[in-house]
Design an enzyme around this catalytic site. Structure first.
Site, PDB file in Angstrom:
ATOM      1  N   ARG A  54       0.500  -0.946  -0.323  1.00 55.00           N
ATOM      2  CA  ARG A  54       0.063   0.326   0.361  1.00 55.00           C
ATOM      3  C   ARG A  54       1.114   1.488  -0.345  1.00 55.00           C
ATOM      4  O   ARG A  54       0.254   2.090   0.242  1.00 55.00           O
ATOM      5  CB  ARG A  54      -0.904  -0.591   1.283  1.00 55.00           C
ATOM      6  CG  ARG A  54      -2.111  -0.625   1.550  1.00 55.00           C
ATOM      7  CD  ARG A  54      -2.613  -1.071  -0.234  1.00 55.00           C
ATOM      8  NE  ARG A  54      -3.734  -2.412   0.019  1.00 55.00           N
ATOM      9  CZ  ARG A  54      -3.233  -3.574  -0.732  1.00 55.00           C
ATOM     10  NH1 ARG A  54      -2.079  -3.754  -1.134  1.00 55.00           N
ATOM     11  NH2 ARG A  54      -3.147  -4.678  -0.329  1.00 55.00           N
ATOM     12  N   SER A  69     -10.126  -0.789   3.232  1.00 54.80           N
ATOM     13  CA  SER A  69     -10.005  -0.734   4.903  1.00 54.80           C
ATOM     14  C   SER A  69      -9.238   0.956   5.704  1.00 54.80           C
ATOM     15  O   SER A  69      -8.775   1.337   4.869  1.00 54.80           O
ATOM     16  CB  SER A  69      -8.077  -2.268   4.444  1.00 54.80           C
ATOM     17  OG  SER A  69      -8.677  -2.803   3.765  1.00 54.80           O
ATOM     18  N   GLU A 125      -4.650   3.812   6.188  1.00 55.45           N
ATOM     19  CA  GLU A 125      -4.527   4.147   4.590  1.00 55.45           C
ATOM     20  C   GLU A 125      -4.843   4.916   4.126  1.00 55.45           C
ATOM     21  O   GLU A 125      -4.020   5.707   2.890  1.00 55.45           O
ATOM     22  CB  GLU A 125      -5.225   2.841   4.277  1.00 55.45           C
ATOM     23  CG  GLU A 125      -5.130   1.914   3.140  1.00 55.45           C
ATOM     24  CD  GLU A 125      -5.246   0.572   2.424  1.00 55.45           C
ATOM     25  OE1 GLU A 125      -5.254  -0.586   3.666  1.00 55.45           O
ATOM     26  OE2 GLU A 125      -6.594   1.031   1.471  1.00 55.45           O
TER      27      GLU A 125
HETATM   28  C1  LIG Z   1     -15.220   0.256  -1.025  1.00 57.46           C
HETATM   29  C2  LIG Z   1     -13.985   0.316  -0.856  1.00 57.46           C
HETATM   30  C3  LIG Z   1     -13.378  -1.343  -1.045  1.00 57.46           C
HETATM   31  C4  LIG Z   1     -11.899  -0.770  -1.151  1.00 57.46           C
HETATM   32  N1  LIG Z   1     -11.582  -1.876  -1.150  1.00 57.46           N
HETATM   33  C5  LIG Z   1      -9.715  -1.125  -1.655  1.00 57.46           C
HETATM   34  C6  LIG Z   1      -8.980  -2.796  -1.631  1.00 57.46           C
HETATM   35  O1  LIG Z   1      -9.235  -4.635  -2.028  1.00 57.46           O
HETATM   36  N2  LIG Z   1      -7.543  -2.986  -2.240  1.00 57.46           N
HETATM   37  C7  LIG Z   1      -6.788  -1.052  -1.597  1.00 57.46           C
HETATM   38  O2  LIG Z   1      -5.464  -1.309  -2.364  1.00 57.46           O
HETATM   39  N3  LIG Z   1      -7.698  -0.515  -1.324  1.00 57.46           N
HETATM   40  C8  LIG Z   1      -8.955  -0.304  -1.310  1.00 57.46           C
HETATM   41  N4  LIG Z   1      -9.909   1.148  -1.873  1.00 57.46           N
HETATM   42  C9  LIG Z   1      -9.485   1.841  -1.046  1.00 57.46           C
HETATM   43  C10 LIG Z   1      -8.933   2.832  -2.696  1.00 57.46           C
HETATM   44  O3  LIG Z   1     -10.137   2.164  -3.771  1.00 57.46           O
HETATM   45  C11 LIG Z   1      -7.831   2.531  -3.620  1.00 57.46           C
HETATM   46  O4  LIG Z   1      -6.924   3.204  -2.565  1.00 57.46           O
HETATM   47  C12 LIG Z   1      -7.828   3.268  -4.823  1.00 57.46           C
HETATM   48  O5  LIG Z   1      -7.311   2.943  -5.534  1.00 57.46           O
HETATM   49  C13 LIG Z   1      -8.477   4.940  -4.700  1.00 57.46           C
HETATM   50  O6  LIG Z   1      -7.929   5.204  -6.379  1.00 57.46           O
HETATM   51  P1  LIG Z   1      -9.028   7.035  -6.419  1.00 57.46           P
HETATM   52  O7  LIG Z   1      -8.925   7.099  -7.503  1.00 57.46           O
HETATM   53  O8  LIG Z   1     -10.165   7.114  -5.839  1.00 57.46           O
HETATM   54  O9  LIG Z   1      -7.524   7.818  -5.275  1.00 57.46           O
HETATM   55  P2  LIG Z   1      -8.846   9.025  -4.440  1.00 57.46           P
HETATM   56  O10 LIG Z   1      -9.147   8.971  -2.992  1.00 57.46           O
HETATM   57  O11 LIG Z   1      -9.098   9.785  -5.012  1.00 57.46           O
HETATM   58  O12 LIG Z   1      -6.935  10.169  -3.409  1.00 57.46           O
HETATM   59  C14 LIG Z   1      -6.113   8.808  -3.213  1.00 57.46           C
HETATM   60  C15 LIG Z   1      -5.119   9.264  -3.275  1.00 57.46           C
HETATM   61  O13 LIG Z   1      -4.013   9.458  -4.822  1.00 57.46           O
HETATM   62  C16 LIG Z   1      -3.959  10.845  -5.349  1.00 57.46           C
HETATM   63  N5  LIG Z   1      -4.310  10.594  -6.448  1.00 57.46           N
HETATM   64  C17 LIG Z   1      -5.822   9.788  -7.119  1.00 57.46           C
HETATM   65  N6  LIG Z   1      -5.411  10.193  -8.359  1.00 57.46           N
HETATM   66  C18 LIG Z   1      -5.041  10.353  -9.123  1.00 57.46           C
HETATM   67  C19 LIG Z   1      -3.853  10.807 -10.600  1.00 57.46           C
HETATM   68  N7  LIG Z   1      -4.124  11.026 -11.433  1.00 57.46           N
HETATM   69  N8  LIG Z   1      -2.645  11.265 -10.386  1.00 57.46           N
HETATM   70  C20 LIG Z   1      -1.640  11.359  -8.754  1.00 57.46           C
HETATM   71  N9  LIG Z   1      -2.193  11.270  -7.880  1.00 57.46           N
HETATM   72  C21 LIG Z   1      -3.350  10.598  -7.411  1.00 57.46           C
HETATM   73  C22 LIG Z   1      -4.839  11.289  -4.270  1.00 57.46           C
HETATM   74  O14 LIG Z   1      -4.288  12.871  -4.576  1.00 57.46           O
HETATM   75  C23 LIG Z   1      -4.823  10.865  -3.016  1.00 57.46           C
HETATM   76  O15 LIG Z   1      -3.331  11.475  -2.456  1.00 57.46           O
HETATM   77  C24 LIG Z   1     -11.221   0.789  -1.021  1.00 57.46           C
HETATM   78  C25 LIG Z   1     -11.751   1.349  -0.785  1.00 57.46           C
HETATM   79  C26 LIG Z   1     -13.408   1.531  -0.847  1.00 57.46           C
HETATM   80  C27 LIG Z   1     -14.312   2.952  -0.711  1.00 57.46           C
END
Ligand SMILES: Cc1cc2nc3c(=O)[nH]c(=O)nc-3n(C[C@H](O)[C@H](O)[C@H](O)COP(=O)(O)OP(=O)(O)OC[C@H]3O[C@@H](n4cnc5c(N)ncnc54)[C@H](O)[C@@H]3O)c2cc1C
Length: 350
Positions: free
Chosen positions: A164, A246, A346
């Site tokens: 992570r 998580s 996380e």
């Molecule tokens: C119900 C649920 C289940 C989940 N299950 C998992 C799982 O099984 N495994 C797991 O690893 N994670 C899981 N997650 C966490 C999450 O889905 C992941 O971390 C996901 O990759 C976040 O992506 P996002 O586009 O929503 O990022 P955001 O929440 O929008 O951003 C998160 C971080 O990434 C940065 N960021 C986002 N996009 C970019 C970009 N294009 N360029 C540079 N920086 C960027 C942001 O600035 C921020 O710091 C879960 C979340 C939820 C709500």
């Protein structure tokens, strides 16, 4: 490129927290990033990159310029004897991209089905689930340096993936340090999907599916469907019960620390790692401290999985980021007092 003012962020975060972006620009092409960086008003302004908002806790209105990444596109860019290479725009919803690859016959990411968020968010924390991590299927990514405007490409080694973790989570603290937190906007990600495809089905829940169905040679579509079904049964749908997945990382301890804990709590869930350390199940530690199902204000601990903190106020009267962090701190304190282990959150606190 239009900069919108006073934009509600409740629809753009999976907790459903109410907050506003003072200024928000939608990034649909690489040219939009250049336009922001060329605009005198925005060049020097602090910026926050937003993907799907599924791994953030908003603790108030966001003052930095929010760059909401909406770059689309999915295509096979190479087909070699050893792998398919697929390129995806950073704004593609992650699950839709996985589904597209499986449907078009480029399997390899099916174990990561149904993870919310965008393609661009996936390398930031090296997403993982059901025995596969992003780094196992990663080829390279394109990004733009928000300080210099320079476009660059990184391979897996340069992304410094860990559990992570990646270079995108670390702040640069010196001239020789390559931390890219708050500095890079990822525009495109390329995946290396190895041939011949082999099912990754060693995870307990997937083994159960094989036994239940009598299907011991699952196809990529079978794994995709099973992972979706398992996740739907285990995790709350964030559209119904807001959450960020998580909330804490699984901590690692030394073998001695683990033996000490086992002496006191023989049932502790633990996994030996290749480097001799032991990974503990954070959800088990939280549950053992009695938090499952508890609430502090409108922030709650999910009844079926203590690792997930949820918004008990719904969309009408949602939890605040402050309440989520108060609950998180209370959990950290009780786990530390009982086990001597510091849990690390996380999600990114904004
Ligand atoms: C119900 C649920 C289940 C989940 N299950 C998992 C799982 O099984 N495994 C797991 O690893 N994670 C899981 N997650 C966490 C999450 O889905 C992941 O971390 C996901 O990759 C976040 O992506 P996002 O586009 O929503 O990022 P955001 O929440 O929008 O951003 C998160 C971080 O990434 C940065 N960021 C986002 N996009 C970019 C970009 N294009 N360029 C540079 N920086 C960027 C942001 O600035 C921020 O710091 C879960 C979340 C939820 C709500």
């Amino acid at each position: 490129m239009i900069v919108e003012n006073n934009v509600p962020l409740q629809p753009y975060n999976s907790f459903g927290i109410v907050a506003r972006a003072q200024h928000l620009a939608r990034i649909t092409t690489e040219a939009d990033v250049a336009a922001v960086l060329n605009a005198a008003e925005w060049r020097e302004a602090p910026k926050f990159v937003l993907g799907g908002g599924s791994n953030i806790v908003l603790t108030g209105d966001v003052k930095p310029l929010v760059l909401k990444v909406e770059i689309k596109g999915l295509k096979l860019i190479d087909d070699t004897p050893r792998a398919w290479i697929v390129e995806a725009g950073a704004g593609e919803p992650w699950h839709d991209a996985v589904e597209w690859m499986v449907r078009h016959g480029y399997p390899g990411l099916e174990n990561l089905a149904l993870i919310p968020g965008t393609v661009g968010g996936s390398p930031v924390q090296n997403i993982g689930a059901y025995g596969v991590e992003l780094q196992d299927r990663f080829e390279s990514l394109d990004a733009v340096d928000l300080e210099t405007g320079r476009a660059f490409t990184l391979d897996a080694a340069q992304c410094a993936f860990g559990y992570r973790d990646s270079v995108f989570k670390h702040v640069r603290s010196g001239p020789n340090d390559f931390g890219l937190a708050s500095r890079a906007l990822i525009t495109r990600v390329r995946f290396r999907l190895p041939k011949p495809w082999k099912a990754v089905a060693g995870y307990l829940d997937l083994e159960r599916k094989m036994a239940e169905t009598g299907n011991f040679t699952p196809s990529p579509q079978d794994i995709f469907d099973w992972v979706c079904a398992i996740r739907r049964a285990k995790l709350p749908d964030w559209r119904v019960l807001g959450n960020a997945g998580s909330f804490f990382k699984n901590p690692t301890v030394t073998a001695e620390q683990c033996a000490d804990i086992i002496a006191r709590d023989p049932k502790i869930v633990h996994y030996p790692m290749d480097d001799g350390s032991i990974k503990l199940a954070a959800g088990w530690l939280i549950d053992a401290c009695g938090w499952k199902g508890k609430s502090v204000g409108k922030a709650g601990v999910y009844e079926r999985q203590a690792l997930v903190l949820v918004n008990r106020g719904g969309n009408a009267d949602p939890v605040t980021g402050g309440e989520v962090m108060t609950l998180a701190k209370a959990i950290q304190t009780s786990v530390y007092e009982r086990f001597g282990i510091r849990l690390e959150p996380e999600p990114v606190v904004v």
